[in-house]
Scaffold this active site. Structure first.
Site, PDB file in Angstrom:
ATOM      1  N   GLY A 112       0.830  -1.199   0.000  1.00  0.00           N
ATOM      2  CA  GLY A 112       0.000   0.000   0.000  1.00  0.00           C
ATOM      3  C   GLY A 112       0.864   1.248   0.000  1.00  0.00           C
ATOM      4  O   GLY A 112       2.037   1.209   0.367  1.00  0.00           O
ATOM      5  N   CYS A 113       0.292   2.373  -0.390  1.00  0.00           N
ATOM      6  CA  CYS A 113       1.077   3.610  -0.533  1.00  0.00           C
ATOM      7  C   CYS A 113       1.572   4.130   0.822  1.00  0.00           C
ATOM      8  O   CYS A 113       2.778   4.300   1.021  1.00  0.00           O
ATOM      9  CB  CYS A 113       0.279   4.666  -1.284  1.00  0.00           C
ATOM     10  SG  CYS A 113      -1.364   5.022  -0.617  1.00  0.00           S
ATOM     11  N   HIS A 114       0.674   4.388   1.768  1.00  0.00           N
ATOM     12  CA  HIS A 114       1.110   4.858   3.089  1.00  0.00           C
ATOM     13  C   HIS A 114       2.039   3.828   3.742  1.00  0.00           C
ATOM     14  O   HIS A 114       3.036   4.193   4.379  1.00  0.00           O
ATOM     15  CB  HIS A 114      -0.089   5.093   4.010  1.00  0.00           C
ATOM     16  CG  HIS A 114      -0.977   6.220   3.605  1.00  0.00           C
ATOM     17  ND1 HIS A 114      -0.570   7.536   3.632  1.00  0.00           N
ATOM     18  CD2 HIS A 114      -2.268   6.220   3.181  1.00  0.00           C
ATOM     19  CE1 HIS A 114      -1.578   8.312   3.249  1.00  0.00           C
ATOM     20  NE2 HIS A 114      -2.613   7.533   2.971  1.00  0.00           N
ATOM     21  N   THR A 149       4.078   1.804   2.314  1.00  0.00           N
ATOM     22  CA  THR A 149       5.405   1.869   1.701  1.00  0.00           C
ATOM     23  C   THR A 149       6.275   2.898   2.404  1.00  0.00           C
ATOM     24  O   THR A 149       7.436   2.634   2.737  1.00  0.00           O
ATOM     25  CB  THR A 149       5.282   2.221   0.208  1.00  0.00           C
ATOM     26  OG1 THR A 149       4.656   1.130  -0.481  1.00  0.00           O
ATOM     27  CG2 THR A 149       6.636   2.488  -0.421  1.00  0.00           C
ATOM     28  N   PHE A 182       7.799  10.195  -1.854  1.00  0.00           N
ATOM     29  CA  PHE A 182       7.662   9.365  -3.052  1.00  0.00           C
ATOM     30  C   PHE A 182       6.345   9.703  -3.734  1.00  0.00           C
ATOM     31  O   PHE A 182       5.632  10.626  -3.315  1.00  0.00           O
ATOM     32  CB  PHE A 182       7.742   7.876  -2.695  1.00  0.00           C
ATOM     33  CG  PHE A 182       6.729   7.406  -1.669  1.00  0.00           C
ATOM     34  CD1 PHE A 182       5.664   6.613  -2.024  1.00  0.00           C
ATOM     35  CD2 PHE A 182       6.869   7.759  -0.320  1.00  0.00           C
ATOM     36  CE1 PHE A 182       4.743   6.171  -1.081  1.00  0.00           C
ATOM     37  CE2 PHE A 182       5.955   7.331   0.631  1.00  0.00           C
ATOM     38  CZ  PHE A 182       4.887   6.535   0.251  1.00  0.00           C
TER      39      PHE A 182
END
Length: 309
Positions: free
Chosen positions: A115-117, A119, A281
């Site tokens: 997942g983004c958060h 990561t 990012f």
């Protein structure tokens, strides 16, 4: 011969990003499904079982159902949903965490894309635990700022509506109940005894993300200076193509600094007593479709940076 790739869920935000990234990839052939058949189970199943790699860009329940359609044991599935990220039968797709994990990804037929958060949090915290700098019961907290594209089509429409509320012009904190869907993988992958106290914030810009983890060195398992910590984390990621360590103080640190790339920069700032580690990012890059393409490249035995910047 080019590798055959199918995207199940090609019209969602992640699916569209994947398609854009893969259209110019020199080593793959995209297998596209017609608009009128994209929900047809028979056609989806046919294409999935002919592919070398299938990307799932679907809600969790639909992703689990889609897995059952793949009967060809040679097909590799890379799931961009939350459905399998803490499933021990699936490989977590974060190759920078260890050479062993990268080798597992290369051999795996079931890969859960991070997942983004998660990561951003894992990039900062995993080395701390792995190197014994903090214990698994360290009381972590984090805040994470994301562009509104992270909310998918619905949120994008809300932010770009001509008659939107003035509330959309301000940063908005959400998931205040501490039940954000990325928390289980944050805890599971880092090996923490409890999930962090997490504050995600969505803001009025399209793409980009920064996840900040504050640290109190008096709670570390070993005495270490900020400079020593920086060198240790830089050494941890020394083989990484995409994760780099900043050596300059940021002053003001924009959340969209790495937009349109698959890179992630860690800013380690503060002083010897109070330190912040901030991952900067692209929520749609290293936080989603870029990471998925990176994992695909590894699976197919290609240069992991192919078609990524």
């Amino acid at each position: 011969m080019k590798h055959k790739i199918f995207i199940d869920g090609q019209v969602g935000t992640t699916g569209l990003q994947l398609r854009q990234r893969l259209e110019h990839h020199p080593n793959i052939e995209l297998m596209l499904i017609s608009e009128e058949l994209r929900k047809d189970e028979t056609e989806r199943k046919r294409l999935m079982n002919r592919a070398d790699v299938v990307f799932l860009c679907l809600p969790d329940a639909a992703a689990k159902e889609a897995v059952t359609l793949v009967e060809n044991p040679e097909v590799c599935i890379i799931d961009a949903s939350t459905a399998h990220r803490t499933n021990p039968l699936w490989t977590y797709g974060f190759p920078e965490l260890s050479p062993r994990l990268k080798e597992e990804i290369a051999k795996s037929k079931r890969i859960a894309n991070p997942g983004c958060h998660a990561t951003g949090f894992i990039a900062a915290v995993y080395p701390l635990v792995k190197l014994g700098i903090v214990s698994p019961d360290y009381p972590f907290s984090a805040h994470s700022i994301t562009g509104y594209s992270g909310g998918g089509k619905g949120m994008i429409q809300e932010y770009e509506a001509a008659d939107r509320s003035i509330a959309y012009e301000s940063p908005r904190q959400y998931a205040l109940s501490q039940a954000h869907k990325h928390l289980p993988e944050m805890q599971y992958i880092t090996g923490l005894s409890a999930p962090p106290v997490f504050s995600p914030i969505v803001c009025d810009f399209y793409r980009g993300m920064e996840t900040c983890v504050p640290l109190q060195s008096r709670l570390f398992s070993k005495k270490i200076t900020k400079a020593e910590l920086t060198l240790l984390i830089e050494d941890f990621y020394k083989e990484s193509s995409f994760i780099k360590i900043a050596h300059e103080e940021s002053g003001f640190l924009p959340s969209n600094l790495m937009a349109d790339s698959n890179g992630l920069i860690l800013y380690i700032e503060g002083n010897d007593e109070q330190i912040t580690i901030t991952s900067v990012f692209d929520n749609l890059g290293k936080g989603a479709s870029g990471a998925a393409v990176q994992n695909m490249n590894i699976v197919l035995g290609l240069d992991e940076t192919e078609s990524l910047i």
